[in-house]
Design a protein around this motif. Structure first.
Motif, PDB file in Angstrom:
ATOM      1  N   UNK A  70      12.890   2.613   2.527  1.00 35.27           N
ATOM      2  CA  UNK A  70      13.119   2.946   1.127  1.00 35.27           C
ATOM      3  C   UNK A  70      11.919   3.757   0.642  1.00 35.27           C
ATOM      4  N   UNK A  71      12.190   4.929   0.054  1.00 30.49           N
ATOM      5  CA  UNK A  71      11.127   5.806  -0.439  1.00 30.49           C
ATOM      6  C   UNK A  71      11.443   6.244  -1.866  1.00 30.49           C
ATOM      7  N   UNK A  72      10.426   6.654  -2.580  1.00 31.33           N
ATOM      8  CA  UNK A  72      10.599   7.244  -3.906  1.00 31.33           C
ATOM      9  C   UNK A  72      10.229   8.713  -3.770  1.00 31.33           C
ATOM     10  N   UNK A  73      11.094   9.590  -4.252  1.00 24.52           N
ATOM     11  CA  UNK A  73      10.885  11.026  -4.115  1.00 24.52           C
ATOM     12  C   UNK A  73      10.558  11.621  -5.476  1.00 24.52           C
ATOM     13  N   UNK A  74       9.481  12.396  -5.529  1.00 21.05           N
ATOM     14  CA  UNK A  74       9.095  13.127  -6.733  1.00 21.05           C
ATOM     15  C   UNK A  74       9.074  14.598  -6.354  1.00 21.05           C
ATOM     16  N   UNK A  75       9.762  15.421  -7.119  1.00 19.94           N
ATOM     17  CA  UNK A  75       9.839  16.848  -6.827  1.00 19.94           C
ATOM     18  C   UNK A  75       8.970  17.591  -7.827  1.00 19.94           C
ATOM     19  N   UNK A  76       8.012  18.360  -7.332  1.00 15.15           N
ATOM     20  CA  UNK A  76       7.156  19.199  -8.161  1.00 15.15           C
ATOM     21  C   UNK A  76       7.538  20.642  -7.898  1.00 15.15           C
ATOM     22  N   UNK A  77       7.843  21.376  -8.950  1.00 13.33           N
ATOM     23  CA  UNK A  77       8.314  22.753  -8.811  1.00 13.33           C
ATOM     24  C   UNK A  77       7.204  23.704  -9.233  1.00 13.33           C
ATOM     25  N   UNK A  78       6.888  24.690  -8.379  1.00 18.50           N
ATOM     26  CA  UNK A  78       5.905  25.694  -8.729  1.00 18.50           C
ATOM     27  C   UNK A  78       6.438  26.531  -9.872  1.00 18.50           C
ATOM     28  N   UNK A 138       0.846  -1.173   0.000  1.00 17.12           N
ATOM     29  CA  UNK A 138       0.000   0.000   0.000  1.00 17.12           C
ATOM     30  C   UNK A 138       0.894   1.239   0.000  1.00 17.12           C
ATOM     31  N   UNK A 139       0.504   2.223  -0.786  1.00 14.38           N
ATOM     32  CA  UNK A 139       1.252   3.472  -0.848  1.00 14.38           C
ATOM     33  C   UNK A 139       0.644   4.487   0.099  1.00 14.38           C
ATOM     34  N   UNK A 140       1.481   5.298   0.693  1.00 17.62           N
ATOM     35  CA  UNK A 140       1.018   6.440   1.477  1.00 17.62           C
ATOM     36  C   UNK A 140       1.893   7.613   1.071  1.00 17.62           C
ATOM     37  N   UNK A 141       1.468   8.790   1.423  1.00 16.93           N
ATOM     38  CA  UNK A 141       2.224   9.952   0.985  1.00 16.93           C
ATOM     39  C   UNK A 141       2.477  10.945   2.093  1.00 16.93           C
ATOM     40  N   UNK A 142       3.518  11.698   1.911  1.00 16.41           N
ATOM     41  CA  UNK A 142       3.858  12.808   2.796  1.00 16.41           C
ATOM     42  C   UNK A 142       4.038  14.010   1.885  1.00 16.41           C
ATOM     43  N   UNK A 143       3.316  15.069   2.166  1.00 17.78           N
ATOM     44  CA  UNK A 143       3.426  16.264   1.344  1.00 17.78           C
ATOM     45  C   UNK A 143       3.959  17.394   2.217  1.00 17.78           C
ATOM     46  N   UNK A 144       5.046  17.996   1.785  1.00 18.48           N
ATOM     47  CA  UNK A 144       5.635  19.124   2.490  1.00 18.48           C
ATOM     48  C   UNK A 144       6.097  20.142   1.463  1.00 18.48           C
ATOM     49  N   UNK A 145       6.003  21.392   1.819  1.00 25.11           N
ATOM     50  CA  UNK A 145       6.575  22.427   0.970  1.00 25.11           C
ATOM     51  C   UNK A 145       7.866  22.865   1.629  1.00 25.11           C
ATOM     52  N   UNK A 146       8.961  22.759   0.883  1.00 23.60           N
ATOM     53  CA  UNK A 146      10.271  23.100   1.417  1.00 23.60           C
ATOM     54  C   UNK A 146      10.979  24.049   0.464  1.00 23.60           C
ATOM     55  N   UNK A 147      12.029  24.659   0.945  1.00 21.14           N
ATOM     56  CA  UNK A 147      12.838  25.556   0.134  1.00 21.14           C
ATOM     57  C   UNK A 147      14.153  24.854  -0.174  1.00 21.14           C
ATOM     58  N   UNK A 148      14.545  24.886  -1.414  1.00 20.56           N
ATOM     59  CA  UNK A 148      15.805  24.261  -1.810  1.00 20.56           C
ATOM     60  C   UNK A 148      16.947  25.031  -1.168  1.00 20.56           C
ATOM     61  N   UNK A 149      17.827  24.297  -0.538  1.00 24.99           N
ATOM     62  CA  UNK A 149      18.950  24.910   0.153  1.00 24.99           C
ATOM     63  C   UNK A 149      20.193  25.013  -0.710  1.00 24.99           C
TER      64      UNK A 149
END
Length: 96
Positions: free
Chosen positions: A29-37, A1-12
């Motif tokens: 183990x996680x898969x990261x997808x980056x969405x850019x505004x 089963x997949x679950x998600x964590x959504x956070x808005x962060x600033x690239x350092x």
């Protein structure tokens, strides 16, 4: 089963992105997808400028005509589609 964590962060510095959560155990183990505004438009000279959403929507003659017609329809209450929440549910089956 997949679950998600959504956070808005600033690239350092050096493009570093940090996600802080207690929901993940060390070693998970996680898969990261980056969405850019995309509120910045690149110009031909590679300069970044911010473009107002309204300005963008009105940037072509076709869009301007469509939006102005839609505004006129709302103001004159013509060519409007209305329905009840029950009709919407029946049509689109959004409730389980």
């Amino acid at each position: 089963m997949l679950s998600g964590i959504k956070q808005q962060v600033v690239v350092g510095k050096d493009g570093k992105i940090e996600i802080q959560t207690s929901d993940l155990a060390e070693g998970t183990v996680v898969e990261v997808i980056v969405l850019v505004e995309q509120d910045v438009v690149e110009t031909n000279a590679n300069q970044s400028i911010q473009q107002d959403v309204t300005e963008y929507l009105l940037s072509t003659e076709a869009n301007r005509c469509h939006l102005m017609t839609a505004i006129q329809n709302i103001e004159t209450k013509t060519n409007l589609v209305s329905f009840t929440p029950e009709e919407w549910d029946e049509e689109y089956n959004i409730r389980s």
